[in-house]
Design a protein around this motif. Structure first.
Motif, short mmCIF file in Angstrom:
data_model
loop_
_atom_site.label_atom_id
_atom_site.label_comp_id
_atom_site.label_asym_id
_atom_site.label_seq_id
_atom_site.Cartn_x
_atom_site.Cartn_y
_atom_site.Cartn_z
N LEU A 1 0.83 -1.21 0.00
CA LEU A 1 0.00 0.00 0.00
C LEU A 1 0.86 1.26 0.00
O LEU A 1 0.58 2.21 -0.74
N LEU A 2 1.92 1.28 0.81
CA LEU A 2 2.83 2.44 0.82
C LEU A 2 3.48 2.64 -0.54
O LEU A 2 3.57 3.78 -1.03
N ARG A 3 3.94 1.55 -1.16
CA ARG A 3 4.56 1.67 -2.47
C ARG A 3 3.58 2.18 -3.51
O ARG A 3 3.91 3.04 -4.33
N PHE A 4 2.34 1.67 -3.47
CA PHE A 4 1.33 2.11 -4.43
C PHE A 4 0.98 3.58 -4.25
O PHE A 4 0.90 4.32 -5.22
N VAL A 5 0.76 4.00 -3.02
CA VAL A 5 0.39 5.40 -2.77
C VAL A 5 1.52 6.33 -3.20
O VAL A 5 1.28 7.34 -3.88
N LEU A 6 2.75 5.99 -2.86
CA LEU A 6 3.88 6.85 -3.24
C LEU A 6 4.07 6.85 -4.76
O LEU A 6 4.25 7.91 -5.36
N GLY B 1 9.72 7.69 -13.61
CA GLY B 1 10.47 6.44 -13.65
C GLY B 1 10.55 5.78 -12.28
O GLY B 1 10.32 4.57 -12.14
N ALA B 2 10.85 6.57 -11.25
CA ALA B 2 10.92 6.02 -9.90
C ALA B 2 9.54 5.56 -9.42
O ALA B 2 9.42 4.53 -8.75
N GLY B 3 8.50 6.28 -9.79
CA GLY B 3 7.15 5.89 -9.43
C GLY B 3 6.76 4.56 -10.05
O GLY B 3 6.14 3.71 -9.40
N LEU B 4 7.13 4.35 -11.31
CA LEU B 4 6.85 3.06 -11.96
C LEU B 4 7.62 1.92 -11.31
O LEU B 4 7.08 0.83 -11.11
N LEU B 5 8.88 2.18 -10.96
CA LEU B 5 9.66 1.15 -10.26
C LEU B 5 9.04 0.81 -8.91
O LEU B 5 9.00 -0.36 -8.50
N LEU B 6 8.56 1.81 -8.20
CA LEU B 6 7.94 1.57 -6.90
C LEU B 6 6.62 0.82 -7.05
O LEU B 6 6.30 -0.05 -6.23
N LEU C 1 6.40 13.08 1.00
CA LEU C 1 6.80 12.08 0.01
C LEU C 1 8.22 11.57 0.28
O LEU C 1 8.49 10.38 0.14
N ALA C 2 9.13 12.46 0.68
CA ALA C 2 10.49 12.05 0.99
C ALA C 2 10.52 11.14 2.21
O ALA C 2 11.27 10.16 2.25
N THR C 3 9.70 11.43 3.21
CA THR C 3 9.66 10.61 4.42
C THR C 3 9.14 9.21 4.11
O THR C 3 9.69 8.21 4.58
N ILE C 4 8.08 9.12 3.31
CA ILE C 4 7.55 7.81 2.92
C ILE C 4 8.60 7.05 2.11
O ILE C 4 8.80 5.84 2.30
N ALA C 5 9.31 7.74 1.23
CA ALA C 5 10.34 7.09 0.41
C ALA C 5 11.48 6.57 1.28
O ALA C 5 11.97 5.45 1.06
N VAL C 6 11.91 7.33 2.27
CA VAL C 6 12.98 6.88 3.15
C VAL C 6 12.52 5.66 3.95
O VAL C 6 13.28 4.70 4.12
N ALA C 7 11.28 5.67 4.41
CA ALA C 7 10.75 4.52 5.15
C ALA C 7 10.74 3.27 4.28
O ALA C 7 11.13 2.19 4.72
#
Length: 126
Positions: free
Chosen positions: A19-24, A53-58, A92-98
């Motif tokens: 869910l975190l990956r999808f939302v981000l 690109g990073a969003g698609l990878l996530l 968004l940066a905080t979610i990405a770091v997590a």
């Protein structure tokens, strides 16, 4: 990838990471496409393409730690250059770091490619 994460979270923690990956990923793609629809500067165009690109990878869960670290760097760069509301970029940066620290979870391409494999030895002939 296996050296970064000893296990890939299964069950509810794995669903939470999915869910975190999808939302981000969706948020990054949505915001980048919105920025590209106007006539952006070169810097905004480059950041938007990297964000897509990073969003698609996530979304796929492929190279998750690399993609999430890239997202965190891009979002912090946007805060530094004051390209918009800093609170959205900080979130968004905080979610990405997590995600980069915890890992992609069981429901990811990373888990399929780099997860532990169970090898069953053949039965002994007696």
């Amino acid at each position: 990838m296996r050296r970064l994460f000893s296990t890939f979270a299964q069950g509810w923690p794995g669903v939470g990471l999915l869910l975190l990956r999808f939302v981000l990923g969706i948020a990054l793609i949505w915001r980048a496409v919105g920025r590209l629809s106007s006539d952006p500067s070169t810097l905004v165009t480059v950041l938007s393409v990297l964000g897509i690109g990073a969003g698609l990878l996530l979304l796929m869960g492929l190279w998750t730690p690399v993609a999430a670290t890239l997202v965190a760097a891009i979002e912090l760069w946007k805060i530094y250059w004051k390209l918009g509301d800093p609170w959205i970029y900080l979130l968004l940066a905080t979610i990405a770091v997590a995600i980069a620290m915890v890992g992609p979870g069981f429901w990811s391409v990373d888990a399929r490619l780099y997860g532990w494999k169970r090898i069953e030895p053949p039965a002994r002939k007696t």
